[in-house]
Design an enzyme around this catalytic site. Structure first.
Site, PDB file in Angstrom:
ATOM      1  N   GLN A 143      25.438  42.395  45.150  1.00 22.07           N
ATOM      2  CA  GLN A 143      24.669  41.785  44.169  1.00 22.07           C
ATOM      3  C   GLN A 143      22.837  42.187  43.770  1.00 22.07           C
ATOM      4  O   GLN A 143      23.013  41.803  44.673  1.00 22.07           O
ATOM      5  CB  GLN A 143      24.956  40.949  43.132  1.00 22.07           C
ATOM      6  CG  GLN A 143      26.744  40.175  43.877  1.00 22.07           C
ATOM      7  CD  GLN A 143      27.416  40.623  42.829  1.00 22.07           C
ATOM      8  OE1 GLN A 143      28.161  41.151  42.519  1.00 22.07           O
ATOM      9  NE2 GLN A 143      26.499  39.998  40.974  1.00 22.07           N
TER      10      GLN A 143
HETATM   11  N1  GTP Z   1      40.856  51.738  42.353  1.00 18.96           N
HETATM   12  C1  GTP Z   1      40.199  51.060  43.116  1.00 18.96           C
HETATM   13  N2  GTP Z   1      39.432  50.030  43.273  1.00 18.96           N
HETATM   14  C2  GTP Z   1      38.552  49.779  44.619  1.00 18.96           C
HETATM   15  C3  GTP Z   1      38.767  50.296  45.370  1.00 18.96           C
HETATM   16  N3  GTP Z   1      37.153  50.106  46.618  1.00 18.96           N
HETATM   17  C4  GTP Z   1      37.020  48.188  46.004  1.00 18.96           C
HETATM   18  N4  GTP Z   1      38.428  48.798  44.949  1.00 18.96           N
HETATM   19  C5  GTP Z   1      37.995  47.400  44.332  1.00 18.96           C
HETATM   20  O1  GTP Z   1      36.661  47.024  43.862  1.00 18.96           O
HETATM   21  C6  GTP Z   1      36.262  45.846  43.783  1.00 18.96           C
HETATM   22  C7  GTP Z   1      34.924  46.074  44.319  1.00 18.96           C
HETATM   23  O2  GTP Z   1      35.219  46.213  45.829  1.00 18.96           O
HETATM   24  P1  GTP Z   1      34.382  45.525  47.317  1.00 18.96           P
HETATM   25  O3  GTP Z   1      34.595  45.969  48.196  1.00 18.96           O
HETATM   26  O4  GTP Z   1      34.539  43.727  46.583  1.00 18.96           O
HETATM   27  O5  GTP Z   1      32.401  45.511  46.646  1.00 18.96           O
HETATM   28  P2  GTP Z   1      31.270  45.740  47.567  1.00 18.96           P
HETATM   29  O6  GTP Z   1      30.658  46.486  47.121  1.00 18.96           O
HETATM   30  O7  GTP Z   1      32.281  45.390  48.613  1.00 18.96           O
HETATM   31  O8  GTP Z   1      31.239  44.662  46.763  1.00 18.96           O
HETATM   32  P3  GTP Z   1      29.612  43.019  46.748  1.00 18.96           P
HETATM   33  O9  GTP Z   1      30.522  42.745  48.416  1.00 18.96           O
HETATM   34  O10 GTP Z   1      29.224  42.375  45.641  1.00 18.96           O
HETATM   35  O11 GTP Z   1      28.628  44.330  47.476  1.00 18.96           O
HETATM   36  C8  GTP Z   1      37.853  45.412  44.398  1.00 18.96           C
HETATM   37  O12 GTP Z   1      38.242  45.143  43.106  1.00 18.96           O
HETATM   38  C9  GTP Z   1      38.376  46.506  44.985  1.00 18.96           C
HETATM   39  O13 GTP Z   1      39.959  46.076  45.084  1.00 18.96           O
HETATM   40  C10 GTP Z   1      39.265  52.482  45.287  1.00 18.96           C
HETATM   41  O14 GTP Z   1      38.895  53.361  46.009  1.00 18.96           O
HETATM   42  N5  GTP Z   1      39.746  52.038  44.443  1.00 18.96           N
END
Ligand code: GTP
Ligand code: MG
Lengths: 346, 185
Positions: free
Chosen positions: B70
């Site tokens: 974020q």
């Molecule tokens: N369709 C799809 N959705 C995904 C994939 N990888 C992650 N998501 C979705 O993307 C969203 C964000 O995933 P997170 O793993 O929380 O992302 P992050 O990078 O850790 O985000 P921050 O912790 O805010 O930095 C979630 O709703 C997941 O389900 C993917 O390969 N395909």
């Protein structure tokens, strides 16, 4: 921080950690189990005044503060030593401190599953400050450190990515900023009612961008939704399997369901949410939250299909990433029941 | 060291690698880490702060630091640069609007001297989403080709949702780090 998620994360970490002996591992496992059931009971009885996690938070703070003070006083000591005796080799001391800071950091990470978000944030800030102090002391004591770093990295051989590079060079376009195609969505509209039904066909991402005084109704399931620059709009959306990202909206009403919801730069808007994890806001104010209240033919099975069929109450657990204090953020609130809209049928 | 010694000692063990996962919020970092560790990915909140995951991969112990992306907490990224062996930059290949933002943050990161020795794996994530850009297209947008010639890097398309591509990416990263660090001993 989502307690459930962090809990399982940490549990695996510790149980697989070879540096812990079996007794410690057993104790940790027991502690984790205890915390887990406490968490469950807290979820079911929200009015628990004597929050049992208080004890561990308290001992965390004690330990953290003590370590912080130790590190700070070592840093002061080093500075004094170098002032009185400039030829002294302080490198081992500095490395020791650097290691202590790393340990402290790990300690925060490992404790973060039971700490309130505020404690996590402020500990991170403290660690950041300690590192900065260490950096500045290091550069004062050993002004040539950075220099030797550079030399060390200059001697790297070049290999690895040959295939990837060739593939890219063979592409005809060579301009600096490559402009890809656009995602499906509604863009640049005013005073319109926009209706879409996703049926059967595999729908990926959808975009709502630059809309003014519009009403949008999206029925059916899809993977992810990106929303930006909306003014005075009403947005009604069926379940989104992945995540929703909302940026720069003002005077809007949202009725949306998704696994994750991130809200950035929102002003004076209401959000009626169904969400599996904690909704988060950043650089927003005057935003209010209430439970999802949408209805259309087949919404029940769509919700079920997206695993959003029960309301976990997460819509009210909003994290304001910009609000560092333990008290309620002034930027968001829960909409009073009498002020909420009725179920919307689209 | 007093109280500090109560905190578990961390030893820089042999065959240990430190991997930093960064990228914009919503790109899928936490989902990727949980997926390769075989954990439930159905309820994940945006990361406030960071998670550390220790796992065994081949004969190596990976310490994976998954740091929240974020905007308000991106300034904390630099806290994790020290001693990083591998950098994993995660891109949401379906988030076309923020690709500029993504490029900007990556460029900044690559200027970091403390990361100059780290191997770079770019994950073009969310390939399962219809309309997602391919790894080649992502490479073009990010202009990876113009990167400093001394950097070891690779882009791999993946989906944390299906698990596709994740092992391929980590295989390359671990091999690349191993060939730099452990070849001498
Ligand atoms: N369709 C799809 N959705 C995904 C994939 N990888 C992650 N998501 C979705 O993307 C969203 C964000 O995933 P997170 O793993 O929380 O992302 P992050 O990078 O850790 O985000 P921050 O912790 O805010 O930095 C979630 O709703 C997941 O389900 C993917 O390969 N395909
Ligand atoms: Mg995350």
């Amino acid at each position: 921080m989502d307690n459930q998620q962090a809990l399982s994360t940490t549990a695996t970490d510790m149980s697989t950690d070879p540096t812990l002996d079996s007794t410690t591992q057993r104790k940790l496992a027991a502690m984790i189990e205890r915390l887990s059931s406490l968490h469950q009971s807290r979820v079911s009885t929200k009015t628990d005044l004597k929050d049992p996690s208080f004890e561990s938070t308290k001992s965390f703070i004690l330990l953290f503060t003590n370590s912080k003070q130790e590190i700070e006083s070592s840093l002061t000591q080093i500075q004094q030593n170098s002032d009185t005796n400039p030829t002294l080799d302080l490198k081992p001391e500095l490395e020791k401190i650097s290691l202590s800071i790393t340990e402290l950091e790990k300690f925060v990470a490992e404790s973060s599953y039971f700490l309130p978000p505020y404690e996590v944030r402020s500990s991170l800030k403290t660690i950041s400050d300690l590192k900065q102090t260490l950096d500045s002391v290091t550069s004062k004591v050993k002004p040539r450190k950075k220099f030797s770093f550079k030399n060390k990295h200059a001697k790297k051989p070049e290999t690895a990515n040959v295939v990837t590079k060739e593939a890219i060079e063979n592409e005809p376009e060579q301009q600096m900023s490559y402009k890809p195609k656009d995602s499906p969505g509604y863009r640049n509209k005013e005073n319109e009612i926009l209706i879409k039904e996703f049926k059967g066909s595999e729908i990926g991402e959808f975009v709502l961008s630059n809309l003014t005084n519009c009403e949008v109704r999206l029925k059916g399931c899809f993977r992810s939704l990106f929303i930006d620059r909306l003014q005075n709009c009403k947005i009604y959306v069926g379940p989104v399997l992945g995540s929703i990202l909302i940026e720069q909206v003002e005077g809007c009403l949202f009725v949306v369901a998704s696994h994750q919801i991130r809200i950035h730069h929102a002003k004076e808007s209401d959000f009626y949410l169904r969400c599996r994890s904690r909704p988060i806001i950043e650089q927003s104010f005057g935003v209010r939250f209430a439970p999802y209240c949408l209805c259309y033919d087949g919404i029940e099975s769509d919700l079920k299909e997206s695993n959003l069929d029960d309301d976990t109450g997460s819509w009210a657990n909003v994290d304001d990433f910009q609000w560092l204090r333990a008290v309620q953020s002034p930027n968001w609130s829960v909409l009073q029941e009498r002020e909420r809209i009725d179920t919307v049928k689209i | 060291m007093g109280l500090l010694s109560i905190i578990r000692k961390i030893k820089r063990k042999e065959k240990e690698m430190r991997i930093l996962m960064v990228g914009l919020d919503n790109s899928g970092k936490t989902t990727i880490v949980l997926k390769i560790n075989g954990e439930d990915t159905s309820v994940i909140s945006p990361t406030l702060g960071f998670n550390i995951k220790t796992m065994t991969y081949d004969k190596y112990t990976l310490n994976i630091w998954d740091v929240g992306g974020q905007k308000t907490i991106r300034s904390y990224w630099r806290n994790y640069f020290e001693q990083t062996d591998g950098l994993v930059w995660v891109v949401d290949s379906s988030d076309l609007r923020r690709l500029d933002d993504c490029k900007f943050e990556l460029d900044n990161l690559l200027k970091e001297e403390r990361l100059s020795g780290a191997s770079l794996l770019v994950f073009a994530n969310k390939q399962d989403i219809q309309g997602a850009l391919s790894p080649d297209e992502i490479a073009k947008v990010l202009n990876l080709d113009a990167m400093d010639k001394t950097r070891h890097w690779r882009i791999v398309g993946c989906s944390a949702y299906t698990g596709e591509g994740l092992l391929e990416g980590f295989d390359w990263l671990v091999q690349d780090i191993a060939s730099r660090i452990y070849v001498l001993d």
